[in-house]
Design an enzyme around this catalytic site. Structure first.
Site, PDB file in Angstrom:
ATOM      1  N   ASP A 240      39.854  28.511  39.330  1.00  0.00           N
ATOM      2  CA  ASP A 240      38.661  28.449  40.176  1.00  0.00           C
ATOM      3  C   ASP A 240      38.046  29.839  40.317  1.00  0.00           C
ATOM      4  OD1 ASP A 240      39.185  25.757  40.566  1.00  0.00           O
ATOM      5  OD2 ASP A 240      40.299  26.099  42.416  1.00  0.00           O
ATOM      6  N   LYS A 241      36.771  29.862  40.628  1.00  0.00           N
ATOM      7  CA  LYS A 241      36.023  31.112  40.724  1.00  0.00           C
ATOM      8  C   LYS A 241      36.743  32.157  41.569  1.00  0.00           C
ATOM      9  CE  LYS A 241      31.604  32.985  42.395  1.00  0.00           C
ATOM     10  NZ  LYS A 241      30.266  32.657  42.963  1.00  0.00           N
TER      11      LYS A 241
END
EC number: 5.4.99.-
Length: 338
Positions: free
Chosen positions: A163-164
Site C-alpha cells: 500500500d502507498k
C-alpha cells in the site's frame, strides 16, 4: 487447425519454443505448459491467467474463443475444467505493446540487484503501480527509468504490491521467466513475508487469523472479512507491549489486498494511524492517546522477505531496518511506558 510443436517440460513449468513456420498473424513462439495438479477443478481461463501472467485473462479468453488454445491437442473452451497434467498449447497473436507508462527519475532504495531480480525498500508515500488517480510518480515509473528494459515485462516486473503508506521490501522481476516463477511462488506460498505492525489495544499472546477477505459490499474501495471472499490467513506474534498498543510481527500465508489491515481490524486491533480501517485509542493516558492519534500513516512495515531465487534456486533472505518514523514512535511509547 494450427499444427503445434510439442515441447512438454517435465517440471510442469511452461517454456517457449520457436515454430518452424507461422503465419504473419502469430508470434514466432508457441507457449507449451502442463497444468499443475493443484489447479484441479478450476476453469481453464482462470488457470491460464495465473500460470501465464504476462497476458491478461480477457486476452486469454479471446484467444480461447479464436481456437488458439489447445488442451491435449483439442480445441478448448474458457469454462472447461482442468484436472492436472493436461498439456496446453497457446498460439498468441502478434499484438502491439501495451500503452507504456512514463519513465521518471524517482529515487529507489535498492537493497540488491542482479540480472534476475531487484529488491527494493519502498518508502511511505510511494504508490506501487499507476491507477486510481496516481498515474505518475509511482514505483513502476521509477523502475522504467532505472531499468528501461522493464518496459518489456508486464507491470515492469512488479509481482506484488505494498500500500502507498506501507514501507518495506518488494521484489521486482527483471525477466519474464523470473516474473512467472515468482508469481507461482506466491501462489504456492513459498515466498515468506514478515511485517512489523503496531496495533491499538493490548495483545498478550501469539495467534492466527483465518478469515476470507473480499470487496466491501457498500464501500467499494475497502476490503472486508466476508464469507464471499477469498481465503486469507495471517499469523502474528507479540514483540512488545505498550500502554494502549502492541507491536506485532505478522506473517502472511496469503496475499490479499489490505490483508493485515483488514484482519487486525476484524479482531478489534486496528493498525495505529490507519486512515481506512483504524479505530480510536482505548483507555490510556491522554499523552499516549495523542501520540497514537498523531501518527500520520498506518504503522506497517514489510520487514523481512524470503524467496527461492528463480535462477540459482537457492533461498535468499532480506531484512529492511525499521523506518525512522516508526522508530521515533516506538521511542516515544517506551519513554511513556509505565
Amino acid at each position: 487447425m494450427i499444427n503445434s510443436v510439442k515441447n512438454k517440460d517435465t517440471t510442469g513449468d511452461y517454456n517457449v519454443k520457436p515454430l518452424a513456420a507461422v503465419s504473419d498473424e502469430l508470434t514466432t513462439n508457441v507457449v507449451n505448459l502442463t497444468i499443475p495438479i493443484n489447479y484441479a477443478g478450476s476453469r481453464l481461463d482462470q488457470t491460464l491467467a495465473k500460470l501465464v501472467p504476462n497476458w491478461s485473462r480477457s486476452r486469454l479468453q479471446t484467444w480461447i474463443a479464436e481456437k488458439r488454445v489447445l488442451v491435449n491437442g483439442q480445441i478448448a473452451t474458457a469454462k472447461q475444467l482442468v484436472w492436472g497434467d493436461e498439456h496446453v498449447e497457446i498460439f498468441p497473436l502478434k499484438i502491439a505493446a501495451e500503452s507504456p507508462f512514463v519513465a521518471e527519475a524517482i529515487h529507489l532504495n535498492i537493497m540488491e540487484e542482479d540480472e534476475t531480480l531487484i529488491i527494493i525498500n519502498k518508502p511511505a508515500g510511494l504508490v506501487t503501480h499507476p491507477g486510481n488517480g496516481n498515474w505518475q510518480g509511482t514505483l513502476l515509473n521509477a523502475l522504467l527509468h532505472h531499468a528501461p528494459e522493464l518496459k518489456n515485462i508486464p507491470r515492469a516486473g512488479i509481482v506484488h504490491r505494498l500500500d502507498k503508506n506501507t514501507t518495506g521490501l518488494l521484489v521486482v522481476a527483471k525477466t519474464l521467466a523470473a516474473q512467472t516463477n515468482l508469481v507461482r511462488q506466491l501462489q504456492q506460498r513459498t515466498v515468506k513475508r514478515d511485517y512489523l505492525a503496531l496495533v491499538l489495544g493490548e495483545i498478550k499472546q501469539a495467534g492466527n487469523i483465518d478469515a476470507p477477505i473480499g470487496r466491501h459490499p457498500i464501500h467499494r474501495t475497502k476490503m472486508t472479512v466476508t464469507s464471499k471472499g477469498k481465503p486469507a490467513r495471517t499469523n502474528y506474534q507479540v514483540i512488545e507491549n505498550f500502554d494502549g498498543c502492541t507491536l506485532l510481527q505478522c506473517s502472511l500465508e496469503t496475499g490479499r489486498t489490505h490483508q493485515i489491515r483488514v484482519h487486525l481490524n476484524a479482531i478489534g486491533h486496528a493498525l495505529v494511524g490507519d486512515p481506512v480501517y483504524g479505530g480510536k485509542p482505548g483507555k490510556t493516558a491522554q499523552a499516549i492517546a495523542q501520540i497514537l492519534i498523531d501518527f500520520p500513516r498506518q504503522a506497517l512495515h514489510a520487514q523481512k522477505l524470503a524467496l527461492i531465487h528463480p535462477k540459482t534456486e537457492q533461498v535468499n533472505q532480506w531484512e529492511a531496518a525499521t523506518p525512522e518514523d516508526i522508530n521515533d514512535l516506538l521511542l516515544m511509547l517506551r519513554q511513556n511506558k509505565k
